[in-house]
Design an enzyme around this catalytic site. Sequence first.
Site, PDB file in Angstrom:
ATOM      1  CE  LYS A  11      -4.048  -2.154   2.274  1.00  0.00           C
ATOM      2  NZ  LYS A  11      -4.898  -1.994   3.168  1.00  0.00           N
ATOM      3  CE1 TYR A  51      -9.133  -2.711   0.047  1.00  0.00           C
ATOM      4  CE2 TYR A  51      -8.382  -0.716  -1.317  1.00  0.00           C
ATOM      5  CZ  TYR A  51      -8.184  -1.785  -0.345  1.00  0.00           C
ATOM      6  OH  TYR A  51      -6.835  -2.164   0.020  1.00  0.00           O
ATOM      7  CG  ASN A 114      -3.620  -2.114   6.866  1.00  0.00           C
ATOM      8  OD1 ASN A 114      -3.660  -1.864   5.768  1.00  0.00           O
ATOM      9  ND2 ASN A 114      -4.661  -2.906   6.957  1.00  0.00           N
ATOM     10  CG  HIS A 117      -5.261  -5.908  -0.270  1.00  0.00           C
ATOM     11  ND1 HIS A 117      -6.759  -5.910   0.236  1.00  0.00           N
ATOM     12  CD2 HIS A 117      -5.493  -6.757  -1.391  1.00  0.00           C
ATOM     13  CE1 HIS A 117      -7.487  -6.594  -0.249  1.00  0.00           C
ATOM     14  NE2 HIS A 117      -6.870  -7.344  -1.439  1.00  0.00           N
ATOM     15  CD  GLU A 128      -9.027  -8.888  -3.716  1.00  0.00           C
ATOM     16  OE1 GLU A 128      -7.694  -9.243  -3.489  1.00  0.00           O
ATOM     17  OE2 GLU A 128      -9.846  -8.503  -2.881  1.00  0.00           O
TER      18      GLU A 128
END
Length: 140
Positions: A11, A51, A114, A117, A128
């Site tokens: 990310k 998302y 965080n 993913h 995805e």
Amino acid sequence: MAGNYTLTIVKPDAFGANKAGKIIALLEDKGFSIVAARAMRMSKEQAGAFYEVHAARPFYGELVEFMTSGACMPIILRRDNAVSALRDAIGATDPAEAAEGTVRKLYAESKGRNAIHASDSDENAAREARFFFAECEWVK
Ligand code: CMP
């Protein structure tokens, strides 16, 4: 039977802090191989669509904002039992709850920022992976 492929994204927080190499090395040490990878900056439309399952959640706007705040690195990974092995390797969503040695324990700042993913099922891994790598052999 569990599949051999999964999708991860380094990310913007981790990619922007030049942690992609260390994260990939950790995953390779856990037996993953890179099948496809790219560096890109997602548009609001792309992040919103990726998302979409979280669209009703209170953090959706923040999530889309964060994921478009800088470049990221989607990667298709191969390993036996790939989805659950990757989830084990990255740790809990909240770094405060992540196990020692996991990517999030090492590199994540918060539940939102965080670091990484991971797909949560074989079905979502395929969806995805197709999202970022429509040309990749595995997703055709
Ligand atoms: P990921 O597993 O990539 O996909 C859903 C994301 O939503 C998750 O990582 C977190 O980054 C984000 N998320 C989950 N809970 C929260 C929260 N309480 N606040 C902000 N972001 C969150």
